[in-house]
Design a protein around this motif. Structure first.
Motif, short mmCIF file in Angstrom:
data_model
loop_
_atom_site.label_atom_id
_atom_site.label_comp_id
_atom_site.label_asym_id
_atom_site.label_seq_id
_atom_site.Cartn_x
_atom_site.Cartn_y
_atom_site.Cartn_z
N GLY A 108 39.59 43.84 37.54
CA GLY A 108 39.22 42.58 36.91
C GLY A 108 38.28 41.79 37.81
N ALA A 207 42.90 37.66 32.17
CA ALA A 207 43.72 38.50 33.06
C ALA A 207 45.22 38.32 32.80
CB ALA A 207 43.39 38.19 34.51
N THR A 234 41.95 42.37 32.67
CA THR A 234 42.40 43.41 33.58
C THR A 234 43.53 44.19 32.94
OG1 THR A 234 43.23 43.90 35.79
CG2 THR A 234 44.02 41.88 34.79
#
Ligand SMILES: *Cc1c(COP(=O)(O)O)cnc(C)c1O
Length: 390
Positions: A108, A207, A234
């Motif tokens: 990420g 994320a 991510t």
């Protein structure tokens, strides 16, 4: 000799500032209870929100791919590193995020840096939330565009900055979806409206929201029913694996493939990781059970702590910051928790504002009710001991 002396002096200053860090060794797969520094602890600091990092289905998917494709990808995606699994995973991510296409990065962090350093041009400006993740900040630093910081989720300040920056060619609003230290959810509906009104683009870093927010865990865009121009995310948090991604239009993805340096000059993650991540998204998309259990834990913990008299920040996310105030007191609180077998870190300035030192709890669907009860009981006892509760 000079080299080490110089660095030791710098480290001394880090220590004096109370910012010295060390690592802890975990000798098992991520689980709600782990052996940390030789003592069994309930882990309340993990991002493995759905417990997928140690899920048999993911392990088996990775194992099969591992035997077919080996341990390493052998190159950048543009040279020899691209496998059918990378492509399958990208299609899966795009479907999951409801976008035309997606591009996989090794993390990420690298996705944020890759997008922000390539997309905005000289003559553009990036408007960035004050509490955005370090990888967004680093991406802004590498960009040729200017950057302006607006106050944390402050829509009045953001609108003011949008008004002031009309002379720029293009404006990009970049924000975390769920903020990692405050547990706040960005008001993406309002941001989208402002972006429309002032002709700006929206980049959201999901994320902590991917797998967690929205009816089917698709993230902040699903939570608010909006479509940002760019979604970054991510697979390493609720996804339980590794790898980052950017999702958006097919043209945007084609652009990134040609211009994002953290994509072009980075060895692709191994196909086995892609296979595990694919399985994770499959599970996330097709079952709500774990997400609902997680949400019920979040509500239970927040309600109980507030009833006890603690100040708890943030929205309904797995990140639950309990404000202690004084930095020293937060450290003592974290130490007492550890003595009781609960691992949750104290977060102090400069990571958070002075007087806002906190215990940053996270909870996962893998925790048991017994573990949550033990956590709450420990908070109560320590809160009383430290005269924080009436
Ligand atoms: C964790 C995190 C990242 C980095 O993701 P990795 O896959 O760990 O590199 C980026 N942005 C935010 C908001 C995060 O919390």
């Amino acid at each position: 000799m000079y080299f080490d002396e110089w660095l030791s002096e710098r480290l001394d200053r880090t220590k004096e500032a109370g910012l010295y860090r060390t690592v802890r060794t975990m000798n098992s797969a991520p689980q709600p209870e782990m052996n940390i520094d030789g003592k069994k602890q309930i882990v309340c600091s993990s991002n493995n929100y759905l417990g997928l990092a140690n899920d048999k289905r993911l392990i088996s998917a990775a194992e099969t791919a591992l035997h077919h494709f080996g341990t390493g990808s052998s190159g950048s995606r543009l040279t020899t590193g691209n496998s059918i699994w990378h492509e399958k995973l990208e299609k899966k991510i795009a479907g999951f995020k409801r976008t035309e296409a997606a591009l996989l990065f090794s993390s990420g962090y690298l996705a944020n840096v890759g997008v922000l350093s390539s997309l905005p041009e000289k003559g553009d400006i990036i408007l960035s939330d004050q509490l955005n993740h370090a990888s967004i900040i680093d991406g802004c630093r590498l960009s040729k565009a200017d950057t302006a910081i607006y106050r944390h989720i402050d829509m009045v300040d953001l609108e003011g900055k949008l008004k002031e920056t009309q002379r720029y060619q293009r404006r990009f609003i970049v924000t975390d979806g769920v903020f990692s230290m405050d547990g706040t959810i960005v008001p993406l509906d309002q941001i989208t409206l402002l972006a429309k009104r002032y002709n700006a683009f929206v980049i959201v870093d999901d994320a902590h929201a991917t797998g967690v927010l929205g009816e089917n865990g698709r993230g902040t865009s699903e939570h608010f029913g909006v479509c940002p121009d760019v979604v970054i995310g991510t697979l390493s948090k609720a996804g339980g694996t590794e790898g980052g991604f950017a999702a958006g239009s097919a043209v945007f993805i084609d652009f990134l493939l040609n211009h994002a340096r953290t994509f072009i000059f980075q060895t692709a993650i191994p196909p086995a990781s892609c296979a595990a991540a694919y399985e994770a998204l499959e599970i996330i998309e097709n079952s709500n059970e774990k997400r609902q259990l997680l949400l019920s834990y979040i509500k239970k913990i927040k309600t109980a702590l507030v009833e006890m008299g603690f100040v708890v920040k943030g929205d309904l996310t797995p990140i639950i910051p309990v404000v202690i105030g004084d930095a020293q007191k937060a450290v003592i609180f974290a130490k007492r928790l550890q003595e009781k077998g609960i691992y949750a870190p104290a977060i102090r300035p400069p990571t958070v504002a002075i007087g806002e030192s906190r215990i940053r709890l996270t909870v996962t669907a893998d925790h048991s009710v017994r573990e949550i009860d033990k956590l709450l009981e420990s908070f109560y006892v320590i809160g009383k001991e430290l005269n924080m509760l009436i």
